[in-house]
Design a protein around this motif. Structure first.
Motif, PDB file in Angstrom:
ATOM      1  N   THR A   1     -10.653  12.201   4.822  1.00 29.05           N
ATOM      2  CA  THR A   1     -11.918  11.472   4.894  1.00 29.05           C
ATOM      3  C   THR A   1     -11.692   9.987   4.651  1.00 29.05           C
ATOM      4  O   THR A   1     -10.721   9.587   4.016  1.00 29.05           O
ATOM      5  N   ALA A   2     -12.614   9.180   5.184  1.00 28.02           N
ATOM      6  CA  ALA A   2     -12.682   7.746   4.885  1.00 28.02           C
ATOM      7  C   ALA A   2     -14.006   7.530   4.171  1.00 28.02           C
ATOM      8  O   ALA A   2     -15.076   7.715   4.763  1.00 28.02           O
ATOM      9  N   VAL A   3     -13.941   7.174   2.907  1.00 28.12           N
ATOM     10  CA  VAL A   3     -15.141   7.041   2.079  1.00 28.12           C
ATOM     11  C   VAL A   3     -15.475   5.567   1.883  1.00 28.12           C
ATOM     12  O   VAL A   3     -14.623   4.764   1.469  1.00 28.12           O
ATOM     13  N   ASP A   4     -16.706   5.202   2.204  1.00 29.58           N
ATOM     14  CA  ASP A   4     -17.184   3.828   2.031  1.00 29.58           C
ATOM     15  C   ASP A   4     -17.142   3.471   0.537  1.00 29.58           C
ATOM     16  O   ASP A   4     -17.778   4.125  -0.284  1.00 29.58           O
ATOM     17  N   ARG A   5     -16.400   2.434   0.185  1.00 30.53           N
ATOM     18  CA  ARG A   5     -16.248   2.066  -1.229  1.00 30.53           C
ATOM     19  C   ARG A   5     -17.560   1.541  -1.838  1.00 30.53           C
ATOM     20  O   ARG A   5     -17.742   1.592  -3.056  1.00 30.53           O
ATOM     21  N   ASN A   6     -18.453   1.045  -0.998  1.00 30.68           N
ATOM     22  CA  ASN A   6     -19.726   0.528  -1.517  1.00 30.68           C
ATOM     23  C   ASN A   6     -20.737   1.636  -1.794  1.00 30.68           C
ATOM     24  O   ASN A   6     -21.463   1.584  -2.790  1.00 30.68           O
ATOM     25  N   THR A   7     -20.793   2.627  -0.906  1.00 31.21           N
ATOM     26  CA  THR A   7     -21.821   3.675  -1.029  1.00 31.21           C
ATOM     27  C   THR A   7     -21.291   4.970  -1.631  1.00 31.21           C
ATOM     28  O   THR A   7     -22.075   5.789  -2.119  1.00 31.21           O
ATOM     29  N   GLY A   8     -19.973   5.178  -1.543  1.00 30.94           N
ATOM     30  CA  GLY A   8     -19.404   6.438  -2.006  1.00 30.94           C
ATOM     31  C   GLY A   8     -19.613   7.576  -1.036  1.00 30.94           C
ATOM     32  O   GLY A   8     -19.279   8.732  -1.330  1.00 30.94           O
ATOM     33  N   GLU A   9     -20.146   7.262   0.150  1.00 33.19           N
ATOM     34  CA  GLU A   9     -20.413   8.284   1.157  1.00 33.19           C
ATOM     35  C   GLU A   9     -19.292   8.311   2.204  1.00 33.19           C
ATOM     36  O   GLU A   9     -18.621   7.300   2.442  1.00 33.19           O
ATOM     37  N   ILE A  10     -19.118   9.473   2.833  1.00 35.09           N
ATOM     38  CA  ILE A  10     -18.113   9.598   3.881  1.00 35.09           C
ATOM     39  C   ILE A  10     -18.562   8.845   5.128  1.00 35.09           C
ATOM     40  O   ILE A  10     -19.675   9.050   5.628  1.00 35.09           O
ATOM     41  N   ALA A  11     -17.701   7.985   5.639  1.00 32.70           N
ATOM     42  CA  ALA A  11     -17.978   7.233   6.866  1.00 32.70           C
ATOM     43  C   ALA A  11     -17.381   7.926   8.083  1.00 32.70           C
ATOM     44  O   ALA A  11     -17.894   7.810   9.199  1.00 32.70           O
ATOM     45  N   GLY A  12     -16.294   8.633   7.859  1.00 32.99           N
ATOM     46  CA  GLY A  12     -15.634   9.338   8.957  1.00 32.99           C
ATOM     47  C   GLY A  12     -14.662  10.361   8.404  1.00 32.99           C
ATOM     48  O   GLY A  12     -14.258  10.278   7.235  1.00 32.99           O
ATOM     49  N   CYS A  13     -14.297  11.324   9.213  1.00 32.62           N
ATOM     50  CA  CYS A  13     -13.348  12.341   8.754  1.00 32.62           C
ATOM     51  C   CYS A  13     -12.543  12.894   9.918  1.00 32.62           C
ATOM     52  O   CYS A  13     -12.943  12.806  11.087  1.00 32.62           O
ATOM     53  N   LEU A  14     -11.409  13.461   9.574  1.00 34.20           N
ATOM     54  CA  LEU A  14     -10.502  14.054  10.558  1.00 34.20           C
ATOM     55  C   LEU A  14     -10.000  15.370   9.971  1.00 34.20           C
ATOM     56  O   LEU A  14      -9.370  15.378   8.917  1.00 34.20           O
TER      57      LEU A  14
ATOM     58  N   LEU B   1      -8.026   6.367  10.695  1.00 26.71           N
ATOM     59  CA  LEU B   1      -8.000   7.767  10.269  1.00 26.71           C
ATOM     60  C   LEU B   1      -6.854   8.509  10.956  1.00 26.71           C
ATOM     61  O   LEU B   1      -6.089   9.244  10.316  1.00 26.71           O
ATOM     62  N   MET B   2      -6.746   8.299  12.260  1.00 20.53           N
ATOM     63  CA  MET B   2      -5.709   9.011  13.011  1.00 20.53           C
ATOM     64  C   MET B   2      -4.315   8.592  12.575  1.00 20.53           C
ATOM     65  O   MET B   2      -3.441   9.440  12.342  1.00 20.53           O
ATOM     66  N   TYR B   3      -4.075   7.294  12.450  1.00 21.88           N
ATOM     67  CA  TYR B   3      -2.728   6.837  12.082  1.00 21.88           C
ATOM     68  C   TYR B   3      -2.346   7.291  10.675  1.00 21.88           C
ATOM     69  O   TYR B   3      -1.202   7.652  10.410  1.00 21.88           O
ATOM     70  N   ARG B   4      -3.307   7.248   9.764  1.00 23.70           N
ATOM     71  CA  ARG B   4      -3.004   7.718   8.416  1.00 23.70           C
ATOM     72  C   ARG B   4      -2.697   9.222   8.444  1.00 23.70           C
ATOM     73  O   ARG B   4      -1.785   9.693   7.759  1.00 23.70           O
ATOM     74  N   TYR B   5      -3.449   9.945   9.248  1.00 21.93           N
ATOM     75  CA  TYR B   5      -3.237  11.391   9.378  1.00 21.93           C
ATOM     76  C   TYR B   5      -1.856  11.687   9.960  1.00 21.93           C
ATOM     77  O   TYR B   5      -1.117  12.546   9.475  1.00 21.93           O
ATOM     78  N   LEU B   6      -1.495  10.937  11.010  1.00 20.86           N
ATOM     79  CA  LEU B   6      -0.189  11.124  11.642  1.00 20.86           C
ATOM     80  C   LEU B   6       0.947  10.739  10.688  1.00 20.86           C
ATOM     81  O   LEU B   6       1.990  11.388  10.667  1.00 20.86           O
ATOM     82  N   ARG B   7       0.730   9.682   9.913  1.00 19.85           N
ATOM     83  CA  ARG B   7       1.774   9.270   8.974  1.00 19.85           C
ATOM     84  C   ARG B   7       2.013  10.366   7.932  1.00 19.85           C
ATOM     85  O   ARG B   7       3.152  10.660   7.572  1.00 19.85           O
TER      86      ARG B   7
END
Length: 300
Positions: free
Chosen positions: A182-195, A243-249
């Motif tokens: 997941t990519a969590v927005d640091r300001n809101t604490g909510e998920i912005a995107g996920c893989l 998200l994709m590059y971090r996942y692939l790494r």
């Protein structure tokens, strides 16, 4: 008898189009009681086919055929298997399986499997700078309490025909959290995107991966990507790529070999820019769509 033949004909048509179903049926041939195993699968998917009825239908068909043959009677010649609908059914789907196997280029002859192309993927991931996005987002594995958010994001990002059930999504977050980023927005604490994905030793995508989390093998050689979602308000800033590059790494660090996904025509170029190669039309028919199967090779 007509009902049995109608059901077998319909099942054969489905099996010719659906590779996963075909392979499931072919697997029953390896059971200690193949006929019983075959009928059990038929019943599970809605075809009330039972061993004795199947055998009787074949015998009745042959008896009727002999009576209608010129000079018929008990001395009429019989071709091997012609009184056995079960064997005829498998002869037809095995022929289909053979045709597909012969027409497909062997996996290991593919150009993208050459070491130089794998190195390109590794170099791209090692050089990519995540620092700017990390100021805005925390990248981490999904937490149990975020399951409802993940379900809602899927519903926002995918059309109804491509969605998994809520039950399947809950199972996915529980069982495959080790490969659910997941990519969590640091300001809101909510998920912005996920893989999300599933680990396996298999090398080709199939629709069962979407719904059957028992197929997840945590130490599997490959990853099948099940969904990449970014909420509309976060699009246009490269978050999907991050998200994709971090996942692939992470997959590279875990010594995975392939990361595989399916996408529609419109997304092929996007994934090619991320280092994926188009393997052609997938066996997946998820949502009634025609999908391209894309692969990023990290290790050979």
């Amino acid at each position: 008898m007509a009902e049995i033949t109608d059901m077998l004909e319909e099942l054969e048509k489905r099996a010719r189009k659906d590779k996963a179903l075909r392979q499931c049926l072919l697997e029953t041939r390896k059971a200690s009681e193949p006929l019983l195993a075959f009928c059990a699968v038929c019943q599970e998917i809605g075809y009330e086919i039972y061993p004795m009825e199947l055998v009787s239908a074949g015998e009745d068909f042959y008896a009727a055929m002999k009576r209608s043959t010129n000079g018929g009677g008990e001395n009429s010649p019989m071709l091997e298997g012609e009184d056995d609908f079960y064997e005829l059914f498998f002869a037809n789907i095995e022929e289909q399986e053979k045709k597909e196997s012969c027409s497909k280029e062997p996996l290991w002859t593919k150009e993208y499997l050459k070491e130089k192309n794998c190195q390109k993927s590794r170099d791209r991931l090692e050089k990519y700078d995540f620092s700017e996005k990390e100021k805005l987002f925390e990248f981490r594995k999904i937490l149990p309490e975020e399951t409802d958010q993940a379900i809602e994001i899927e519903k926002i990002c995918f059309p109804a025909n491509e969605l998994c059930s809520d039950v399947s999504m809950r199972e996915r977050t529980a069982v495959t959290s080790d490969v659910f980023l997941t990519a969590v927005d640091r300001n809101t604490g909510e998920i912005a995107g996920c893989l999300s994905g599933l680990a396996t030793d298999e090398y080709e995508f199939r629709d069962d991966f979407f719904e059957n989390m028992k197929l997840h093998q945590p130490e599997g050689k490959n990853i099948m990507i099940l969904g990449l979602s970014v909420l509309p308000q976060y699009r246009g800033q490269g978050l999907a790529r991050d998200l994709m590059y971090r996942y692939l790494r992470e997959a590279l660090e875990q010594k995975r070999r392939f990361v595989i996904l399916t996408c529609l025509d419109a997304k092929v170029h996007m994934y090619e820019k991320m280092g994926f190669y188009d393997r052609g039309i997938s066996g997946s028919v998820w949502g009634g769509e025609k999908w391209h199967e894309m692969v990023c090779v990290l290790n050979v």
